[in-house]
Design a protein around this motif. Structure first.
Motif, PDB file in Angstrom:
ATOM      1  N   UNK A 124       0.810  -1.216   0.000  1.00  0.00           N
ATOM      2  CA  UNK A 124       0.000   0.000   0.000  1.00  0.00           C
ATOM      3  C   UNK A 124       0.843   1.266   0.000  1.00  0.00           C
ATOM      4  N   UNK A 125       1.946   1.283   0.745  1.00  0.00           N
ATOM      5  CA  UNK A 125       2.788   2.474   0.814  1.00  0.00           C
ATOM      6  C   UNK A 125       3.480   2.741  -0.520  1.00  0.00           C
ATOM      7  N   UNK A 126       3.997   1.705  -1.153  1.00  0.00           N
ATOM      8  CA  UNK A 126       4.683   1.878  -2.433  1.00  0.00           C
ATOM      9  C   UNK A 126       3.717   2.399  -3.499  1.00  0.00           C
ATOM     10  N   UNK A 127       2.553   1.774  -3.594  1.00  0.00           N
ATOM     11  CA  UNK A 127       1.578   2.227  -4.592  1.00  0.00           C
ATOM     12  C   UNK A 127       1.097   3.645  -4.270  1.00  0.00           C
ATOM     13  N   UNK A 128       0.873   3.942  -2.987  1.00  0.00           N
ATOM     14  CA  UNK A 128       0.398   5.266  -2.606  1.00  0.00           C
ATOM     15  C   UNK A 128       1.412   6.350  -2.902  1.00  0.00           C
ATOM     16  N   UNK A 129       2.689   6.118  -2.591  1.00  0.00           N
ATOM     17  CA  UNK A 129       3.716   7.118  -2.890  1.00  0.00           C
ATOM     18  C   UNK A 129       3.899   7.293  -4.396  1.00  0.00           C
ATOM     19  N   UNK A 130       3.856   6.207  -5.133  1.00  0.00           N
ATOM     20  CA  UNK A 130       3.989   6.280  -6.588  1.00  0.00           C
ATOM     21  C   UNK A 130       2.829   7.064  -7.197  1.00  0.00           C
ATOM     22  N   UNK A 131       1.602   6.788  -6.741  1.00  0.00           N
ATOM     23  CA  UNK A 131       0.434   7.472  -7.298  1.00  0.00           C
ATOM     24  C   UNK A 131       0.389   8.937  -6.875  1.00  0.00           C
TER      25      UNK A 131
END
Length: 327
Positions: free
Chosen positions: A123-130
């Protein structure tokens, strides 16, 4: 000829906390700040004891959690006539409640911790990327998160585990998937705000790639917030696992968890209350300790609030009026 000068004007008194520490005090190590808070220190000690019990406890009790002796069926707690291992009583098959609690601690944490780690990382990786790139990436990620959050997480876990075989791996996977939106939305909001900061613009100006900017500048700032969210989420995941085991679609015998022990003991509440009381108490103590530690960590990792942890209790209620002179 006389010159008239206006007298200095004073503004209204400003309330400032007494004994607000200096920057040197506010930059004290976290462990030193933790020792200044008695409640947080006790909560941290309890969690450390729980983790050590989960790691080394099963090796110490050996086969005591599975040894059956029907002559000792449902022995009451706090009696040492049959040995210290039965200090918390026995179950209907004569197995030690203390040994089963220790083994169940490892099972419960082996489900809760991987589920939290997996959901936090994804969730953190996708959230920071988005949040950093915005545009269609942000829209797609948020719509997927909305779809997952539109279903109650516990109900989704019940349906999926009912269709598939209930096992520890399936429980970890479904709980991790249902908790991903929590980290995704948090990381997206924070990174979207950080990507317009000057230091991020400076890094891009010097030719840093988006991955390097996220890794070096965005992720370190988000880490304290995400750790706090993970600590609180640990409580929810552990309670969810206990609820699934209580419903009979979680951990299956011969494995044992705290939730399964509560479920197995509910039919003996009138004759053997300790079968459900002690595992329920373990769940309550662990979740409350994690919640207290999360509240402390949120303040300790916030530079604007960290100084509050260094103020003595006697000085927190005292306010010293300070007058500012305005010319």
């Amino acid at each position: 000829m006389s010159l008239d000068f206006d007298a200095p004007k004073t503004s209204e008194p400003e309330e400032v906390p007494a004994g607000k520490p200096t920057s040197r005090t506010s930059s004290a190590p976290l462990w030193r700040l933790l020792l200044r808070d008695r409640v947080a220190t006790v909560a941290a000690g309890i969690l450390v004891l729980v983790f050590l019990t989960a790691i080394f406890g099963p090796m110490l009790v050996g086969d005591a959690a599975t040894d059956q002796d029907l002559s000792r069926s449902n022995l009451p707690p706090f009696t040492l006539d049959t040995g210290w291992m039965n200090v918390l009583g026995t179950d209907p098959l004569g197995r030690s409640m203390l040994a089963r609690l220790i083994v169940a601690c490892q099972t419960t944490l082996s489900v809760a911790i991987p589920a939290v780690i997996l959901s936090a990382i994804v969730g953190s990786i996708i959230g920071m990327w988005a949040g950093y790139h915005r545009g269609w990436r942000e829209t797609t990620a948020m719509r997927v998160a909305d779809v997952i959050m539109s279903f109650p997480s516990l109900l989704m876990a019940v349906v999926v585990l009912y269709v598939f075989s209930p096992s520890a791996a399936n429980i970890v996977l479904i709980l991790a998937i249902t908790r991903i939106p929590i980290y995704l939305r948090t990381a997206r909001a924070e990174s979207a705000e950080l990507q317009s900061r000057l230091f991020v613009d400076a890094a891009r100006t010097f030719g840093a790639s988006s991955g390097a900017v996220i890794r070096r500048h965005v992720a370190p700032i988000l880490l304290p917030t995400l750790l706090t969210v993970a600590t609180l989420d640990f409580c929810f995941v552990m309670l969810a696992e206990s609820s699934l085991s209580f419903l009979g679609i979680g951990i299956q015998p011969p494995d044992v968890s705290w939730g399964l022990m509560v479920a197995q003991g509910r039919t003996y509440l009138q004759t053997a209350w300790w079968l459900s009381f002690f595992p329920g108490l373990a769940i309550v103590i662990t979740t409350v300790s994690a919640t207290v530690l999360a509240a402390w960590a949120r303040i300790a990792t916030d530079p604007a609030q960290r100084w509050r942890l260094t103020v003595p209790r006697s000085a927190k209620s005292r306010l010293v009026p300070v007058r500012k002179v305005v010319s």
